[in-house]
Write an enzyme that holds these catalytic residues in place. Sequence first.
Site, short mmCIF file in Angstrom:
data_model
loop_
_atom_site.label_atom_id
_atom_site.label_comp_id
_atom_site.label_asym_id
_atom_site.label_seq_id
_atom_site.Cartn_x
_atom_site.Cartn_y
_atom_site.Cartn_z
N ARG A 88 12.70 -4.44 -8.53
CA ARG A 88 11.29 -4.09 -8.70
C ARG A 88 10.94 -3.98 -10.18
NH1 ARG A 88 9.62 0.35 -4.12
NH2 ARG A 88 10.80 -0.51 -2.38
N LYS B 164 3.66 6.75 4.17
CA LYS B 164 2.89 5.50 4.20
C LYS B 164 2.59 5.04 5.63
CE LYS B 164 5.41 4.10 0.03
NZ LYS B 164 6.31 3.10 -0.58
N PRO C 154 0.83 -1.21 0.00
CA PRO C 154 0.00 0.00 0.00
C PRO C 154 0.86 1.26 0.00
CG PRO C 154 -0.86 -1.60 1.55
CD PRO C 154 0.46 -2.13 1.08
N GLU C 155 0.49 2.20 -0.85
CA GLU C 155 1.23 3.46 -0.96
C GLU C 155 0.39 4.58 -0.35
OE1 GLU C 155 2.74 3.93 -4.98
OE2 GLU C 155 3.01 1.77 -5.19
#
Length: 291
Positions: free
Chosen positions: A281, A58, A2-3
Site C-alpha cells: 500500500r 467498515k 471506502p473507510e
Amino acid sequence: MPELPEVETVRRGLEPVLMGSRIISVSLGCKNLRFPFPESFSERLTGRIIIKLSRRAKYLLFHLSQNETIVSHLGMSGSWRVEDDLLRKKHSYMGKLVAHDHFIMSFQATNGKIYRLIYNDSRRFGFMLLADTMRLYEHPLLRNLGLEPIDNAVSGAYLQKAFINKKTSLKAALLDQSIVAGLGNIYVCEALWRSYLSPERRALTLASKSAHACELAKCLAQNICDVISEAIFSGGSSLRDYVHIDGSLGYFQHCFSVYGREGKECSRCGMHIVRIVQSGRSSFYCPQCQK
C-alpha cells in the site's frame, strides 16, 4: 476502498428512508459479488421489515425482522443508492451505474411510497451476507474488531497498551482492525501527518511509560478521532468510485494534507511529500516533519 467515514455517510443517508420500510421484492444481477449471495436470498428478504441500520467498522448492517441482519461491505467500488421513478430516469443515462447494478430491492417506505435500493459494484469486491441478529457480534467478521475512533473512544492509553511488543510499523499497526476498527489507508496517513509521526516508525516506540511516549500516543489518538470526525462531517472522501446515495461526492479529499500529494509541498515545512510502499500500500508523508 471506502473507510469508516464513507460507510457512516452512507448509513446516515439510507437510514431515514429505510427504517420501518417493508421489502417488496429483490432481484439479483449476478450470482455472486466477492462471495456468492446467501442461498434463496431474494425469497428470504421479501416481506421483511427493515428495523434499523447500523455500522460496525467498515460494515453496513441492515437489521431485519425475524432476527436476521444483512452484513454489507462496499469492497473497492461498491455504492448504495435509493431511487424513485424520477431518479430512475436520471440514472438511466449514467451507463456505468446501471451496468453494474447487482442488487435491486423494491421497498415501501413508511410514507407509503415505493422506492428502489440499489447496490452497484463495478469490481464486485463487495459482499452481502446474512447473520443471526441475536449473535451478530459473534460473527467471524465482527467479533475481533477493536474500538472505533468515534467520540474520542480511542485514547492514548488504549494505543499504548495495544502497541506493547508491536514490532510492526505504526502504519501497519493502525491498519490492524483489531486495534482501531474502520481505519484505512487514507485516514491513517492523515492522522500520522497531524501527529508528526512517520508511518515507518515502530509502533512499540509509543508504548513505553516515558512522558514523551505518552504524549505522542495521546496526540495520535486525538488526531485519529479528529480526522475521522472531520471526514464524516465532510461526507467522506470521493476517490474513484465512492459516491453518496444520491450520486453526489464527498469532499474531504480537498482537505488532504499528505494523501495522494506525492511531490507537492508540505503545508507545514515546505518539504516535498514522498510516497513509499508498505505491505503493498502507498504511504504518503513528509520526511522532514514526521519522525
